[in-house]
Design a protein around this motif. Structure first.
Motif, PDB file in Angstrom:
ATOM      1  N   THR A 123       0.860  -1.177   0.000  1.00  0.00           N
ATOM      2  CA  THR A 123       0.000   0.000   0.000  1.00  0.00           C
ATOM      3  C   THR A 123       0.901   1.232   0.000  1.00  0.00           C
ATOM      4  O   THR A 123       1.715   1.399   0.909  1.00  0.00           O
ATOM      5  N   GLY A 127      -2.592   5.386  -0.545  1.00  0.00           N
ATOM      6  CA  GLY A 127      -3.592   4.388  -0.184  1.00  0.00           C
ATOM      7  C   GLY A 127      -3.875   3.407  -1.308  1.00  0.00           C
ATOM      8  O   GLY A 127      -4.768   2.569  -1.194  1.00  0.00           O
ATOM      9  N   PHE A 144       0.854   7.218   7.288  1.00  0.00           N
ATOM     10  CA  PHE A 144      -0.574   6.901   7.199  1.00  0.00           C
ATOM     11  C   PHE A 144      -1.269   7.390   8.460  1.00  0.00           C
ATOM     12  O   PHE A 144      -0.639   7.555   9.500  1.00  0.00           O
ATOM     13  N   THR A 148      -5.487   3.095   9.503  1.00  0.00           N
ATOM     14  CA  THR A 148      -5.460   2.753   8.080  1.00  0.00           C
ATOM     15  C   THR A 148      -5.040   1.295   7.923  1.00  0.00           C
ATOM     16  O   THR A 148      -4.194   0.798   8.663  1.00  0.00           O
TER      17      THR A 148
END
Length: 194
Positions: A123, A127, A144, A148
């Motif tokens: 990732t 995102g 992040f 998440t």
């Protein structure tokens, strides 16, 4: 006797009808013929025709087309009724305020081992899932929001070798997986950032 009287009366009426003079049909026909002859002998009346567009004669062997006339259509007035729709006032929406307890976290992906070529899927900072071929060692750090979900998956592409994949957040190991041999995968999937 009554029947005899009726029969005799019928007989007399029939004879009277047969003896009556017939009109001269020939005289009627003669008069109609005379009137038609007089009309035909008169000078013809001029008839004025509108100008029609014509085309040049076609070349020999060329396809021909009939001349056509176009007529402009005059626009006719149109009436429209516009109905008003009830207006709706938008309801105010609650503005979302950031939760002060949710903070940005740095997440590190680390892949080590002796495999010559690996395919790493992870990732990225936007995102989105990113995938590419890499040689080892591999390390990447992204930021992040806390909570998440991230993924790190490593597939051995070379003929042999070992790999270890690891996701760390704030120096805490969230996931670690190992794999050995061609086409084997060390996958840390759906890991929530703490």
């Amino acid at each position: 006797m009554k029947k005899l009287f009726l029969g005799f009366t019928f007989f007399l009426i029939s004879i009277a009808c047969l003896a009556a003079p017939t009109p001269d049909i020939g005289a009627v026909e003669t008069e109609a013929s005379r009137q038609l002859t007089d009309i035909a002998a008169q000078e013809p009346t001029d008839v004025i025709l509108p100008d029609l567009p014509t085309l040049e004669p076609p070349a020999v062997g060329a396809p021909t087309r009939m001349a056509t006339a176009t007529f402009d259509m005059l626009p006719s007035p149109m009436n429209f009724m516009v109905a008003t729709l009830p207006s709706s006032t938008p309801k105010p929406t609650a503005t979302s305020t950031p939760d002060p307890n949710i903070i940005d976290q740095q997440v590190s992906y680390t892949v080590s081992g002796d495999a010559a070529v690996v395919e790493i899927t992870f990732t990225n900072r936007d995102g989105n899932i990113e995938k590419d071929l890499f040689s080892l060692p591999f390390e990447q750090t992204n930021t992040f929001k806390q909570g998440t979900t991230v993924t790190l998956s490593v597939k051995i592409i070379s003929e042999s070798g070992t790999v270890t994949s690891q996701i760390k957040s704030a120096d805490k190991v969230l996931c670690q997986k190992d794999a050995t041999g061609k086409d084997q995968t060390a996958a840390c999937t759906d890991v929530v950032v703490e």
